[in-house]
Design an enzyme around this catalytic site. Structure first.
Site, mmCIF file in Angstrom:
data_model
loop_
_atom_site.group_PDB
_atom_site.id
_atom_site.type_symbol
_atom_site.label_atom_id
_atom_site.label_comp_id
_atom_site.label_asym_id
_atom_site.label_seq_id
_atom_site.Cartn_x
_atom_site.Cartn_y
_atom_site.Cartn_z
ATOM 1 N N ASP A 191 0.860 -1.195 0.000
ATOM 2 C CA ASP A 191 0.000 0.000 0.000
ATOM 3 C C ASP A 191 0.889 1.235 0.000
ATOM 4 O OD1 ASP A 191 -2.347 1.415 -0.019
ATOM 5 O OD2 ASP A 191 -3.097 0.649 1.884
ATOM 6 N N HIS A 339 -10.018 -2.579 -7.829
ATOM 7 C CA HIS A 339 -10.011 -1.455 -6.867
ATOM 8 C C HIS A 339 -9.319 -0.211 -7.408
ATOM 9 C CE1 HIS A 339 -9.935 0.637 -3.068
ATOM 10 N NE2 HIS A 339 -8.617 0.540 -2.946
#
Ligand code: N7H
Length: 485
Positions: A191, A339
């Site tokens: 991330d 996503h």
């Protein structure tokens, strides 16, 4: 205005929002202001001096870089305290009284308002953590540092100073994951890769080849999208500055809105679902998981590595964000619903200047323990303390959550190779159907480089579940010294 000399008053802007605070552990301390006069006095005389601003973060980065040049390990040996403070609408009213100026409309509604819940398809507060709702939350301290003990001890000394001026309603510590999972969220994906580049702050890595980008692929965005009092994006031309939105009050300058969402991740269920569905589709699990996210666990984007992970690409900040979606018109490399393709569609809609009006700066951290051996259904709460910053909650966070991730028709206007409209489906990570209903996404199976196998992924349950949320205003250092106290 000269684009390169946009002066951001970094010393007045709290440090988590533009520059980010060092975050190996972060304590979220949600509290009610019990004695407003005492609270104001302690903030003015003590707390303001401790708050981290953008200038502190930059200074730290310079020191770390200098240490690295001298052969040291950089930040490892430096226990750096980061501290920020934000207020809910109730908190601002507590400080300024009921006639205070009205701020961002979504902020004034609040995250637990029925209208917000309905708009976002969020679970109702009756299903959130009960302790988070035990009392009114007026404000939050974010306390970041190298480990749990450090942030706990700073939290305790802060609480000691504030004494009966505050009452803690809820507190929780987020931590980076251990060992090789550091920097990865609980499903296992790297991330913190793609953030908007702030114009005037992000270094331009290729000034002649790509003057409008920070790192390769990182489009520069006007600071007014994230901090009040500066020009924002121009909806017709991303290069020219847009207007400076009027401030709700002079003291709002250099402030920002923070969205907090405690998102529980059902990791064993996610893994089992992905394994079963990959077997059904005849592909390997890692590929299906990557098609749900749009990147491999290493961070490598499907647009550049459609069938096989490429960890060297994932780790290379000069390459891992340098792509668009426009040259993948049939979702062969990356599904429309993945996503990252949902939350930041780049050139997918045909109007990139408009897409740049829906950006956020993320500053999240995982929480909860690793999956225990034998934990086949979630027994321990774990997930992401999701935090993002913006100047319009409705146009930025809420728009992404509602009109991109949870709208199965987005991105619209796409067709199959032989004709026929595509309904992309829900973002499998954060998309939410009304009342937690089932979701579907198009083309989990890769038709790369050519092929025509039509598949859908049926997702009966959420893998990411909202368990608490709040909207906060993060004021400038000056406002905290003056108008608010
Ligand atoms: Fe997402 N994940 O692990 O699947 N996210 N996210 N996110 N997210 C991103 O580029 C994840 C959430 C954005 O610029 C990556 O840094 C998980 C919310 C945006 O290309 C990964 C959760 C919202 C981006 C994840 C979660 C967003 C982004 C790739 C919840 C806003 C940048 C790494 C538990 C409404 C997109 C990276 C871009 C990236 C994951 C939440 C938005 C791996 C698990 C609630 C804007």
């Amino acid at each position: 205005m000269n684009y390169s000399t946009l002066q951001l008053d970094l010393n007045d802007i709290q440090g988590d929002l533009l520059t980010g605070m060092q975050k190996h552990a972060e304590l979220f301390l949600f509290f009610k202001i019990a004695d407003a006069a005492r609270f104001k006095a302690v903030v003015r005389e003590y707390v303001v001096g401790l708050l981290t601003h953008g200038g502190t973060v930059q200074e730290r980065d310079r020191i770390v870089a200098a240490r690295r040049r001298r052969g040291g390990s950089g930040s490892g040996e430096m226990p750096w305290l980061g501290m920020n403070l934000g207020f809910t609408k109730d908190g601002l009213t507590r400080l300024l009284g009921p006639t205070r100026p009205q701020m961002d409309p979504a902020f004034e509604r609040g995250a637990d308002d029925p209208e917000t819940i309905a708009a976002l398809n969020d679970p109702p507060p009756s299903k959130w953590l009960r302790s988070f709702l035990a009392d009114r939350i007026d404000a939050v301290f974010l306390i970041a540092g190298p480990d749990k003990f450090f942030v706990t001890s700073h939290g305790n000394s802060l609480r000691g100073r504030l004494g009966s001026a505050i009452k803690t309603v809820y507190s929780e510590i987020g931590t980076v994951r251990p060992g090789r999972e550091r920097g990865h969220e609980h499903f296992g994906f790297l991330d913190g890769i793609s953030q908007p580049g702030i114009r005037g702050l992000a270094p331009v890595s290729r000034p002649s080849a790509a003057p409008e980008q920070g790192l390769p692929g990182q489009d520069l965005i006007w600071a007014g999208e994230f901090v009040l009092g500066y020009p924002g994006q121009n909806p017709r031309d991303p290069i020219k500055p847009g207007p400076i939105e009027p401030l709700p009050a002079p003291w709002a300058k250099n402030g920002s809105y923070m969205v907090f969402r405690r998102l529980e991740q059902r990791v064993p269920e996610f893994r089992a679902f992905v394994a079963a569905q990959a077997a059904r589709l005849g592909i390997y699990s890692e590929l299906l998981a990557a098609r749900m996210v749009g990147r491999w666990k290493s961070g490598a984007p499907l647009e550049l590595a459609p069938l096989r992970d490429n960890p060297a690409l994932g780790a290379d900040e000069n390459r891992n964000n340098d792509f668009e979606f426009g040259d993948d018109p049939f979702q062969r490399k990356c599904p429309y619903a993945a996503h990252i393709r949902k939350v930041y569609p780049r050139d997918d809609t045909g109007n990139e200047a408009e897409v740049q009006r829906h950006r956020i700066i993320r500053a999240s951290i995982p929480f909860g323990p690793e999956v225990a051996p034998g934990e086949t259904t979630t027994r321990h709460s774990r997930g992401l303390m999701f935090v993002c910053y913006q100047t319009s909650i409705e146009r930025q966070f809420e728009f992404i959550q509602r009109s991109y991730s949870s709208d199965p028709r987005f991105v619209g206007g796409k067709t199959r190779p032989g004709g026929g409209a595509v309904t992309p489906g829900f973002d499998p990570i954060i998309g939410q159907a009304p009342s937690g209903g089932p979701r579907e996404m198009d083309e989990p199976y890769p038709n790369y480089p050519a092929g025509n196998r039509r598949t859908t992924l049926e997702m009966p349950h959420q893998f990411v579940v909202l368990t608490a949320a709040g909207y906060f205003f993060v004021p400038s250092i000056t406002a905290l010294r003056t108008a608010l106290t």
